[in-house]
Scaffold this motif. Structure first.
Motif, PDB file in Angstrom:
ATOM      1  N   ILE A 244       0.862  -1.191   0.000  1.00  0.00           N
ATOM      2  CA  ILE A 244       0.000   0.000   0.000  1.00  0.00           C
ATOM      3  C   ILE A 244       0.897   1.241   0.000  1.00  0.00           C
ATOM      4  O   ILE A 244       1.616   1.496   0.981  1.00  0.00           O
ATOM      5  CB  ILE A 244      -0.933   0.030   1.226  1.00  0.00           C
ATOM      6  CG1 ILE A 244      -1.758  -1.258   1.325  1.00  0.00           C
ATOM      7  CG2 ILE A 244      -1.845   1.258   1.163  1.00  0.00           C
ATOM      8  CD1 ILE A 244      -2.496  -1.418   2.656  1.00  0.00           C
ATOM      9  N   PHE A 245       0.905   1.978  -1.115  1.00  0.00           N
ATOM     10  CA  PHE A 245       1.561   3.285  -1.171  1.00  0.00           C
ATOM     11  C   PHE A 245       0.589   4.273  -0.528  1.00  0.00           C
ATOM     12  O   PHE A 245      -0.525   4.455  -1.027  1.00  0.00           O
ATOM     13  CB  PHE A 245       1.851   3.686  -2.625  1.00  0.00           C
ATOM     14  CG  PHE A 245       3.056   3.017  -3.229  1.00  0.00           C
ATOM     15  CD1 PHE A 245       3.055   1.665  -3.506  1.00  0.00           C
ATOM     16  CD2 PHE A 245       4.199   3.750  -3.521  1.00  0.00           C
ATOM     17  CE1 PHE A 245       4.169   1.044  -4.071  1.00  0.00           C
ATOM     18  CE2 PHE A 245       5.328   3.145  -4.085  1.00  0.00           C
ATOM     19  CZ  PHE A 245       5.306   1.795  -4.363  1.00  0.00           C
ATOM     20  N   THR A 246       1.007   4.892   0.570  1.00  0.00           N
ATOM     21  CA  THR A 246       0.038   5.583   1.420  1.00  0.00           C
ATOM     22  C   THR A 246      -0.143   7.066   1.098  1.00  0.00           C
ATOM     23  O   THR A 246      -0.774   7.792   1.868  1.00  0.00           O
ATOM     24  CB  THR A 246       0.427   5.423   2.899  1.00  0.00           C
ATOM     25  OG1 THR A 246       1.767   5.909   3.063  1.00  0.00           O
ATOM     26  CG2 THR A 246       0.351   3.976   3.337  1.00  0.00           C
ATOM     27  N   GLY A 247       0.394   7.506  -0.039  1.00  0.00           N
ATOM     28  CA  GLY A 247       0.213   8.905  -0.435  1.00  0.00           C
ATOM     29  C   GLY A 247       1.469   9.719  -0.200  1.00  0.00           C
ATOM     30  O   GLY A 247       2.365   9.318   0.531  1.00  0.00           O
ATOM     31  N   SER A 248       1.498  10.871  -0.840  1.00  0.00           N
ATOM     32  CA  SER A 248       2.697  11.708  -0.805  1.00  0.00           C
ATOM     33  C   SER A 248       2.436  13.019  -0.098  1.00  0.00           C
ATOM     34  O   SER A 248       1.378  13.625  -0.265  1.00  0.00           O
ATOM     35  CB  SER A 248       3.161  12.000  -2.240  1.00  0.00           C
ATOM     36  OG  SER A 248       4.344  12.781  -2.215  1.00  0.00           O
TER      37      SER A 248
END
Ligand code: ZN
Length: 285
Positions: A244-248
């Motif tokens: 899960i790439f949790t945002g930037s």
């Protein structure tokens, strides 16, 4: 515990050197990172009780420069990514914070190692430093209170983005613009969840050619790591090794005045406290 993928072999990273998991455990644990992930708690328990001898006297710093340092996982069944998940990033992009997580995918063929070179496919290729969650347990409908214990660990990721392709079309569909070759470097290793008290209290930075563009904390997330895991599990079955790439956070190229995008030769260094750094070089597309 820190587990890297070195030349396709699961490798425990200690300050005193590297431990090849399969060799040191005499085959009790596999060398394949993808199948090892569902047994990561057993591996940590084995490490604590066995204190295995180092199999290679390579320091963590030397490992970071090794061309054999591969992605922490090679074939996740799903990669989720979250858009507009930091307050200040929503502001810089001129977007209204979403009422529920905004989810897209990065296709698994975009996965790359911590020091991979990134071919630049367009003149609007951007960076996004991100905390990446590695799912440890299979599950649906995971309560937010139980979510962190379903996580195997965490690593540093870059959600490279071809803005023109990402925003092409009406309505825009992000996934292809996020999935070019090597657009999902993850590393340098998995840090197991027991080492991270609060995944929403970590400094996260991104430097381009030594200039710091992103400097924030995962505490600025709109939806916490636990909330994201719980939300996704209400729709999709989560499986060991899913990412899960949790945002930037704010400070992406698109948010600069005027916007700044990546060119061949640029060096992108992404760091998260307690998890380490990855270093990618932009190549001619
Ligand atoms: Zn992103």
């Amino acid at each position: 515990m820190r587990v890297a993928n070195l030349n396709g072999r699961a490798t425990i990273v200690t300050d005193g050197g590297l431990v090849d998991v399969e060799r040191a455990s005499h085959g009790q644990f596999t060398h394949e990172v993808d199948s090892l992930i569902s047994r990561i708690d057993d591996l940590a328990a084995w490490l604590a009780t066995t204190s295995p001898r180092v199999t290679e006297e390579v320091s963590p710093e030397e490992l970071l420069r090794s061309p054999g340092l591969g992605p922490v996982l090679t074939a996740p069944s799903q990669i989720f990514a979250i858009g507009v998940n930091y307050r200040a990033h929503a502001v810089e992009m001129g977007l209204t914070p979403p009422a529920s997580p905004m989810v897209f995918t990065k296709f698994p063929s975009s996965i790359a190692g911590a020091n991979a070179h990134i071919p630049i496919p367009s003149s609007s290729t951007d960076w996004e430093a991100e905390l990446v969650v590695v799912v440890g347990k299979r599950g649906r409908d995971i309560a937010a209170d139980d979510a962190l214990s379903s996580i195997a660990g965490y690593c540093v990721g870059q959600d490279f983005s071809d803005r023109e392709l990402q925003l092409r079309g009406t309505p825009a569909q992000f996934s292809l613009g996020k999935s070019h070759k090597n657009f999902a470097p993850v590393g340098p290793w998995i840090t197991t969840r027991d080492e991270i008290d609060d995944p929403n209290d970590l400094q996260i930075t991104c430097d381009i050619n030594g200039h710091r563009y992103q400097d924030s904390t995962t505490g600025d997330m709109l939806f916490s790591v636990a909330e994201l895991v719980s939300y996704l599990s209400t729709i999709c079955e989560l499986r060991p090794g899913d990412l899960i790439f949790t945002g930037s956070p704010h400070g992406v190229g698109q948010g600069q005045h005027p916007p700044v995008f990546l060119n061949a030769g640029d060096v992108i260094e992404t760091s998260i406290a307690k998890l380490g750094s990855i270093r990618n070089v932009a190549d001619q597309g």
